[in-house]
Design an enzyme around this catalytic site. Structure first.
Site, short mmCIF file in Angstrom:
data_model
loop_
_atom_site.label_atom_id
_atom_site.label_comp_id
_atom_site.label_asym_id
_atom_site.label_seq_id
_atom_site.Cartn_x
_atom_site.Cartn_y
_atom_site.Cartn_z
N ASP A 113 30.83 58.69 19.11
CA ASP A 113 31.21 59.85 19.93
C ASP A 113 31.75 59.37 21.27
OD1 ASP A 113 30.21 63.11 19.72
OD2 ASP A 113 30.96 62.35 21.64
N LYS A 114 32.80 60.04 21.71
CA LYS A 114 33.46 59.70 22.98
C LYS A 114 32.71 60.31 24.17
CE LYS A 114 38.22 59.99 24.80
NZ LYS A 114 39.56 60.54 24.51
N LEU A 115 31.78 61.21 23.89
CA LEU A 115 31.06 61.94 24.93
C LEU A 115 32.03 62.60 25.91
CD1 LEU A 115 27.96 59.62 25.59
CD2 LEU A 115 28.10 61.68 24.16
N GLY A 124 28.08 66.35 19.42
CA GLY A 124 28.48 67.72 19.72
C GLY A 124 27.54 68.72 19.03
N LYS A 178 44.34 70.96 14.49
CA LYS A 178 43.41 70.79 13.37
C LYS A 178 44.18 70.80 12.04
CE LYS A 178 39.43 70.70 13.17
NZ LYS A 178 38.48 69.53 13.20
N GLU A 202 40.44 78.57 11.16
CA GLU A 202 41.57 78.93 12.04
C GLU A 202 42.90 78.39 11.54
OE1 GLU A 202 41.18 79.04 16.16
OE2 GLU A 202 39.09 79.67 16.10
N GLY A 206 27.88 68.62 14.80
CA GLY A 206 27.63 67.24 14.40
C GLY A 206 26.19 66.82 14.62
N THR A 239 38.63 73.92 9.87
CA THR A 239 38.26 75.26 10.34
C THR A 239 39.05 76.37 9.65
OG1 THR A 239 38.47 76.69 12.30
CG2 THR A 239 39.87 74.76 12.26
P1 NAD Z 1 31.88 70.32 19.97
O1 NAD Z 1 32.98 70.51 20.95
O2 NAD Z 1 30.52 70.82 20.30
O3 NAD Z 1 31.74 68.75 19.62
C1 NAD Z 1 32.83 67.89 19.49
C2 NAD Z 1 32.30 66.47 19.60
O4 NAD Z 1 33.39 65.56 19.38
C3 NAD Z 1 31.72 66.13 20.99
O5 NAD Z 1 30.51 65.44 20.85
C4 NAD Z 1 32.80 65.23 21.61
O6 NAD Z 1 32.29 64.32 22.58
C5 NAD Z 1 33.33 64.54 20.38
N1 NAD Z 1 34.69 64.01 20.56
C6 NAD Z 1 35.78 64.64 21.07
N2 NAD Z 1 36.86 63.83 21.06
C7 NAD Z 1 36.44 62.66 20.50
C8 NAD Z 1 37.10 61.43 20.19
N3 NAD Z 1 38.40 61.25 20.46
N4 NAD Z 1 36.38 60.44 19.63
C9 NAD Z 1 35.05 60.61 19.36
N5 NAD Z 1 34.38 61.73 19.66
C10 NAD Z 1 35.07 62.75 20.20
O7 NAD Z 1 32.42 70.93 18.61
P2 NAD Z 1 31.70 71.67 17.40
O8 NAD Z 1 31.73 73.13 17.66
O9 NAD Z 1 30.43 70.99 17.08
O10 NAD Z 1 32.77 71.38 16.24
C11 NAD Z 1 32.65 70.24 15.41
C12 NAD Z 1 33.76 70.27 14.37
O11 NAD Z 1 33.65 71.45 13.59
C13 NAD Z 1 35.16 70.28 14.96
O12 NAD Z 1 35.97 69.45 14.17
C14 NAD Z 1 35.60 71.74 14.85
O13 NAD Z 1 37.00 71.84 14.72
C15 NAD Z 1 34.87 72.16 13.57
N6 NAD Z 1 34.53 73.58 13.49
C16 NAD Z 1 33.83 74.19 14.47
C17 NAD Z 1 33.46 75.53 14.33
C18 NAD Z 1 32.71 76.26 15.40
O14 NAD Z 1 32.59 77.49 15.33
N7 NAD Z 1 32.14 75.60 16.39
C19 NAD Z 1 33.81 76.22 13.16
C20 NAD Z 1 34.55 75.56 12.17
C21 NAD Z 1 34.88 74.22 12.32
O1 DAU Z 2 36.72 80.08 13.38
C1 DAU Z 2 36.26 78.78 13.61
C2 DAU Z 2 36.50 78.44 15.06
O2 DAU Z 2 35.59 79.22 15.81
C3 DAU Z 2 36.34 76.97 15.37
O3 DAU Z 2 37.32 76.25 14.69
C4 DAU Z 2 36.48 76.73 16.88
O4 DAU Z 2 36.21 75.37 17.19
C5 DAU Z 2 35.50 77.61 17.60
O5 DAU Z 2 35.68 77.48 19.00
C6 DAU Z 2 35.66 79.07 17.19
O6 DAU Z 2 36.93 79.62 17.67
P1 DAU Z 2 37.05 81.10 18.28
O7 DAU Z 2 38.19 81.14 19.18
O8 DAU Z 2 36.94 82.13 17.21
O9 DAU Z 2 35.65 81.11 19.08
P2 DAU Z 2 35.25 81.58 20.55
O10 DAU Z 2 33.77 81.41 20.66
O11 DAU Z 2 36.08 80.98 21.61
O12 DAU Z 2 35.59 83.15 20.51
C7 DAU Z 2 35.03 84.02 19.53
C8 DAU Z 2 35.63 85.40 19.74
O13 DAU Z 2 35.18 85.91 21.01
C9 DAU Z 2 37.14 85.40 19.83
O14 DAU Z 2 37.66 86.59 19.23
C10 DAU Z 2 37.44 85.41 21.31
C11 DAU Z 2 36.27 86.21 21.89
N1 DAU Z 2 35.87 85.82 23.26
C12 DAU Z 2 35.61 84.51 23.49
C13 DAU Z 2 35.25 84.09 24.75
C14 DAU Z 2 34.98 82.63 25.04
C15 DAU Z 2 35.74 86.79 24.24
O15 DAU Z 2 35.94 88.00 24.02
N2 DAU Z 2 35.37 86.37 25.49
C16 DAU Z 2 35.13 85.06 25.79
O16 DAU Z 2 34.82 84.76 26.97
#
Ligand code: NAD
Ligand code: DAU
Length: 332
Positions: A31-33, A10, A144, A117, A13, A115
């Site tokens: 990864d489950k992809l 992902g 989460k 959140e 990761g 997170t």
């Molecule tokens: P992402 O959606 O890009 O990646 C998630 C990955 O997990 C993918 O590769 C998917 O194939 C894999 N996956 C899903 N289910 C699975 C399973 N059952 N077994 C094995 N693999 C599986 O997510 P990301 O944005 O890279 O987030 C990664 C981690 O960080 C998550 O735990 C998320 O909660 C946390 N996080 C993300 C953010 C953010 O802003 N993106 C912020 C804080 C924390």
């Molecule tokens: O805070 C950490 C989290 O951040 C992670 O745990 C989550 O995995 C990650 O998805 C992210 O969550 P948010 O909901 O904050 O992120 P998102 O990118 O979906 O949205 C960011 C802000 O933008 C939120 O206030 C919603 C707004 N938004 C989002 C989308 C997709 C819009 O206004 N329009 C949109 O189309």
């Protein structure tokens, strides 16, 4: 160290895997992809096991010979959890439990990537500390929180060595275009409408993927058992301000911005107190303007990465999520 990176295909990761390899560690990816997992995010020769963290045999096969597991695997998109929460319970809760059972039996270390959140939203001033109560708002955040609550229970009951990271909104290359920044950037590059939820004044604390991974790496190497660490960018921005910065970087037409119906249960603001991790020597290094510019450049230069995504599974999701909302939207 030989480390299993669960969810390593992902967004965050895959950055973490590359970081470990650069540091001279060995990395195995499990990864489950799912829709957001992408083999192309990883170096071709990385050790890869296609499997599910909620399946004990998959975990045992992938973790063979590893000294630690870092768990990024999750269903991660809040909007998808509003449409259907089923898979969120499976991976974010049950999957975490299976990993904990494995580290308990194998006597290896776990870092659970969680997170900000889980704290829920903060209306006015103030920042969340690791000792604050959990108050998740969305099915994603609740799943989460449920997963991470197992961690202190396994530490206390079985003495496993496991730590938790709570990161803030992360951005950078290779982020699936359902999330706010890559959605807006790729739509700007394509001249497509930009769906801004509600008044656009919600606040997120943006953190570059490299800074997030540096924090997780430090916690992997030095984090204590049962300890929780906030990883935040100290960079609170309203969504509308981020959109304005992206307009300046892409040169897109401002009339693309559409005010659409808000996300149900939308958290207004997140903010993290990061003093605990800073005391270990970590600080975010990538200035937002610089990181955002480089991210926009990456999406501009890597259409071959995101165009197939946007014309695949994502299309049906996009239509379901935005079709009706955009047809009743107003200029923002
Ligand atoms: P992402 O959606 O890009 O990646 C998630 C990955 O997990 C993918 O590769 C998917 O194939 C894999 N996956 C899903 N289910 C699975 C399973 N059952 N077994 C094995 N693999 C599986 O997510 P990301 O944005 O890279 O987030 C990664 C981690 O960080 C998550 O735990 C998320 O909660 C946390 N996080 C993300 C953010 C953010 O802003 N993106 C912020 C804080 C924390
Ligand atoms: O805070 C950490 C989290 O951040 C992670 O745990 C989550 O995995 C990650 O998805 C992210 O969550 P948010 O909901 O904050 O992120 P998102 O990118 O979906 O949205 C960011 C802000 O933008 C939120 O206030 C919603 C707004 N938004 C989002 C989308 C997709 C819009 O206004 N329009 C949109 O189309």
């Amino acid at each position: 160290m030989r480390i299993l990176v669960a969810g390593g295909a992902g967004f965050i990761g895959s950055h973490f895997v590359k970081r470990l390899l650069e540091a001279g560690d060995e990395a195995v990816v499990l990864d489950k992809l799912t829709y957001s997992g992408n083999r192309a995010n990883l170096p071709q020769d990385v050790e890869f096991v296609h499997g599910d963290i909620a399946v004990p045999d998959d975990v045992a096969r992938a973790a063979h010979g590893c000294e630690a597991i870092v768990n990024f695997a999750a269903e991660t998109h809040v909007d998808r959890s509003v449409l259907s929460a089923e898979e969120f319970g499976h991976t974010n809760f049950r999957g975490t439990q299976v990993l904990l059972e494995h580290v308990r039996q194998a006597e290896i270390r776990l870092v659970q990537v969680s997170t900000d959140e889980v704290y829920g939203d903060l209306e006015a001033g103030g920042s969340s500390r690791e000792t604050d109560p959990l108050n998740p708002s969305s099915p994603y955040a609740a799943a989460k929180a449920a997963g991470e609550l197992l961690v202190p229970a396994y530490v206390r009951t079985y003495g496993v060595h496991a730590s938790i990271t709570r990161g803030s909104n992360t951005y950078g290359p290779n982020q699936y275009p359902e999330k706010f920044i890559p959605l807006f950037v790729t739509n700007m590059l394509d001249g497509e409408p930009l769906p801004l939820y509600g008044d656009g004044r919600q606040v997120r604390d943006w953190l570059h993927a490299d800074d997030h991974c540096a924090g997780i790496e430090l916690i992997l190497r030095e984090g204590g058992p049962g300890e929780i660490y906030n990883v935040g960018g100290d960079n609170e921005q309203t969504n509308i301000d981020v959109a304005e910065k992206l307009f300046a970087l892409t040169g897109a037409d401002r009339s693309l911005l559409r005010r659409v119906d808000d996300r149900p249960g939308h958290d207004r603001r997140y903010s993290l107190d990061t003093s605990k991790l800073r005391a270990l020597g970590w600080a975010p290094r990538v200035p937002f303007e610089e990181g955002l510019r480089a991210t926009v450049d990456w999406y501009r230069d890597n259409r071959d990465w995101w165009e197939p995504i946007k014309s695949g599974e994502y299309r049906a999701y996009y239509e379901q999520q935005y079709g009706a909302r955009l047809s009743t939207s107003s200029p923002a």
